[in-house]
Design an enzyme around this catalytic site. Sequence first.
Site, PDB file in Angstrom:
ATOM      1  CD  GLU A  31      39.005  61.756  66.941  1.00 31.51           C
ATOM      2  OE1 GLU A  31      38.509  61.750  65.796  1.00 31.51           O
ATOM      3  OE2 GLU A  31      38.339  61.566  67.965  1.00 31.51           O
ATOM      4  CG  HIS A  38      31.427  58.549  62.394  1.00 32.58           C
ATOM      5  ND1 HIS A  38      31.950  58.028  63.542  1.00 32.58           N
ATOM      6  CD2 HIS A  38      31.477  59.892  62.544  1.00 32.58           C
ATOM      7  CE1 HIS A  38      32.299  59.006  64.355  1.00 32.58           C
ATOM      8  NE2 HIS A  38      32.017  60.157  63.763  1.00 32.58           N
ATOM      9  NE  ARG A  87      35.446  57.919  63.368  1.00 30.92           N
ATOM     10  CZ  ARG A  87      35.266  57.607  64.647  1.00 30.92           C
ATOM     11  NH1 ARG A  87      35.678  58.430  65.590  1.00 30.92           N
ATOM     12  NH2 ARG A  87      34.664  56.513  64.997  1.00 30.92           N
ATOM     13  NE  ARG A 140      37.975  64.544  67.954  1.00 26.66           N
ATOM     14  CZ  ARG A 140      36.706  64.501  67.586  1.00 26.66           C
ATOM     15  NH1 ARG A 140      36.247  65.354  66.702  1.00 26.66           N
ATOM     16  NH2 ARG A 140      35.888  63.609  68.119  1.00 26.66           N
ATOM     17  CD1 TRP A 148      37.407  50.788  73.831  1.00 29.94           C
ATOM     18  CD2 TRP A 148      36.481  52.728  74.432  1.00 29.94           C
ATOM     19  NE1 TRP A 148      36.368  51.041  72.963  1.00 29.94           N
ATOM     20  CE2 TRP A 148      35.777  52.221  73.305  1.00 29.94           C
ATOM     21  CE3 TRP A 148      36.069  53.951  74.979  1.00 29.94           C
ATOM     22  CZ2 TRP A 148      34.696  52.886  72.717  1.00 29.94           C
ATOM     23  CZ3 TRP A 148      34.994  54.607  74.411  1.00 29.94           C
ATOM     24  CH2 TRP A 148      34.308  54.073  73.291  1.00 29.94           C
ATOM     25  CG  ASN A 167      28.459  57.461  76.100  1.00 24.86           C
ATOM     26  OD1 ASN A 167      27.452  56.886  76.502  1.00 24.86           O
ATOM     27  ND2 ASN A 167      29.100  57.106  74.994  1.00 24.86           N
ATOM     28  CG  ASP A 221      38.990  58.384  67.077  1.00 22.08           C
ATOM     29  OD1 ASP A 221      40.058  58.391  67.722  1.00 22.08           O
ATOM     30  OD2 ASP A 221      37.879  58.621  67.585  1.00 22.08           O
ATOM     31  CG  HIS A 249      33.329  64.567  70.896  1.00 25.82           C
ATOM     32  ND1 HIS A 249      33.081  64.266  72.210  1.00 25.82           N
ATOM     33  CD2 HIS A 249      33.189  63.424  70.209  1.00 25.82           C
ATOM     34  CE1 HIS A 249      32.820  62.976  72.312  1.00 25.82           C
ATOM     35  NE2 HIS A 249      32.880  62.436  71.121  1.00 25.82           N
ATOM     36  CG  ASP A 289      28.770  59.948  73.109  1.00 23.80           C
ATOM     37  OD1 ASP A 289      29.223  59.345  72.132  1.00 23.80           O
ATOM     38  OD2 ASP A 289      29.393  60.811  73.738  1.00 23.80           O
ATOM     39  CD  GLU A 303      36.782  61.472  71.447  1.00 21.04           C
ATOM     40  OE1 GLU A 303      36.599  61.759  70.264  1.00 21.04           O
ATOM     41  OE2 GLU A 303      36.552  60.348  71.915  1.00 21.04           O
ATOM     42  CD  GLU A 334      32.706  62.878  66.015  1.00 19.64           C
ATOM     43  OE1 GLU A 334      33.200  63.499  66.975  1.00 19.64           O
ATOM     44  OE2 GLU A 334      32.655  61.636  65.961  1.00 19.64           O
ATOM     45  CG  HIS A 382      38.859  55.641  70.736  1.00 22.20           C
ATOM     46  ND1 HIS A 382      38.418  55.099  71.916  1.00 22.20           N
ATOM     47  CD2 HIS A 382      37.986  56.616  70.434  1.00 22.20           C
ATOM     48  CE1 HIS A 382      37.318  55.726  72.294  1.00 22.20           C
ATOM     49  NE2 HIS A 382      37.032  56.657  71.413  1.00 22.20           N
ATOM     50  CE1 TYR A 396      35.833  54.478  69.210  1.00 22.33           C
ATOM     51  CE2 TYR A 396      37.011  55.094  67.223  1.00 22.33           C
ATOM     52  CZ  TYR A 396      36.095  55.381  68.215  1.00 22.33           C
ATOM     53  OH  TYR A 396      35.422  56.563  68.190  1.00 22.33           O
TER      54      TYR A 396
HETATM   55  O1  LIG Z   1      33.430  60.566  68.035  1.00 22.79           O
HETATM   56  C1  LIG Z   1      34.557  60.206  68.346  1.00 22.79           C
HETATM   57  O2  LIG Z   1      35.579  60.596  67.811  1.00 22.79           O
HETATM   58  C2  LIG Z   1      34.708  59.255  69.437  1.00 22.79           C
HETATM   59  O3  LIG Z   1      35.824  58.866  69.715  1.00 22.79           O
HETATM   60  C3  LIG Z   1      33.481  58.841  70.126  1.00 22.79           C
HETATM   61  C4  LIG Z   1      33.711  58.426  71.555  1.00 22.79           C
HETATM   62  O4  LIG Z   1      34.150  57.113  71.606  1.00 22.79           O
HETATM   63  C5  LIG Z   1      32.438  58.570  72.330  1.00 22.79           C
HETATM   64  O5  LIG Z   1      31.960  59.872  72.180  1.00 22.79           O
HETATM   65  C6  LIG Z   1      32.661  58.237  73.792  1.00 22.79           C
HETATM   66  O6  LIG Z   1      31.531  58.551  74.510  1.00 22.79           O
HETATM   67 MG   LIG Z   2      37.287  60.235  68.917  1.00 23.95          MG
END
Ligand SMILES: O=C(O)C(=O)C[C@H](O)[C@H](O)CO
Ligand SMILES: [Mg+2]
Length: 403
Positions: A237, A122, A147, A284, A403, A37, A211, A313, A317, A263, A340, A213, A159
């Site tokens: 996560e 999600h 999630r 993951r 991020w 991605n 998550d 994961h 994407d 991920e 997921e 992140h 996020y």
């Molecule tokens: O699916 C998730 O848990 C993510 O954190 C998604 C990510 O932000 C995404 O796959 C980044 O490309």
């Molecule tokens: Mg994630």
Amino acid sequence: MKIIEARVIVTCPGRNLITLKIVTDSGLYGIGDATLNGRELAVVAYLEEHVLPALIGRDAQRIEDIWQYLYRGAYWRRGPVTMTAIAAVDVALWDIKAKAAQMPLYQLLGGKSRERVMVYGHATGKDIEGCLDEVARHVELGYKAVRVQCGIPGIATTYGVAKRSGERYEPADSDLPAEHVWDTAKYLNHVPKLFAAVRERFGDDLHILHDVHHRLTPIEAGRLGKSVEPFNLFWLEDCTPAENQEAFRLIRQHTTTPLAVGEVFNSIHDCRELIQEQLIDYIRATLVHAGGITHVRRIADFAALYQVRTGFHGATDLSPVCMGAALHFDTWVPNFGIQEHMPHDERIDEVFPHAYRFEDGHFTPGETPGHGVDIDENLAAKYPYKRASLPVNRLEDGTLWHW
Ligand SMILES: O=C(O)C(=O)C[C@H](O)[C@H](O)CO
Ligand SMILES: [Mg+2]
């Protein structure tokens, strides 16, 4: 069975997806997902310039040797671009081998360890109420695990939350990186209220995941994990950036909330200490970013020794090719935890016809020989590449954050 052709197909039916197609002199072909991605064309260049020319003439059945050739042979090991390119080749070759054996891929891996694969969906909302509505929609669709992410009062962007209500969440949503704002204190004060509201409305049986992140320091992650123990999360996560594997020792000292990470990993070496010291509960890895089936199988087997389970994961994407291969893997892998799932745009499902099916919160991979996902190249050609970038994140004073 000689490889006579290997080429990359770039398409953007709503988002950029990269597919590698390997064709053999037997007439059988296989496909692999090569999507990274926001860095899609870097993998295309790596494949076209450095990998594909060296594949022509090789025996497609020698998956292990080709993997070692591309990994050891390159001298420059690991990294997301390299490991995504290797994974694309690997998944395409497993697809060919399973087609040649006239077996669904899970049979070739060792057969079924379970009848169906539990997935999590999600639910995101601009606020807690909006998120609860989305959880309700998922429960109605049959999901057993969801999630949950919601907007945080006082922070303009959060996020996991879609730009406009009713739209799907898609992280790579602008030509150049959008700038998001983050405030850890506001997040830590608010997010436990979301979990309390979900438990209150949906009871104890629903699996709740969240998550972070990568946004917290280790001690903040410990505090969050401890404060949400009463809500019995399935997992928390990416609570802190995981290149610092030792950080998880500190988090573990403070909480029994299960931890998931991985991920962004692309090699077993990224999670060796995390697994060996039992600092996490779920690994993951992304099947198509961590060297494909050949390497992820090693990670999963290693994790099994330490009772760490898989939770791969599966964001949008990753193409349906990744989803198909992952579902076969999940059907086989003994230490499976959860998978997921984010539904793809209808245009993507049309470009990638697939055998996997959703029912009652679970997927089955289908019985088609191979991984069961194909590509309609004529349709794919109608959607040209469009640059799209993941956002960056800044604290309110302008400091660049994770991020
Ligand atoms: O699916 C998730 O848990 C993510 O954190 C998604 C990510 O932000 C995404 O796959 C980044 O490309
Ligand atoms: Mg994630």
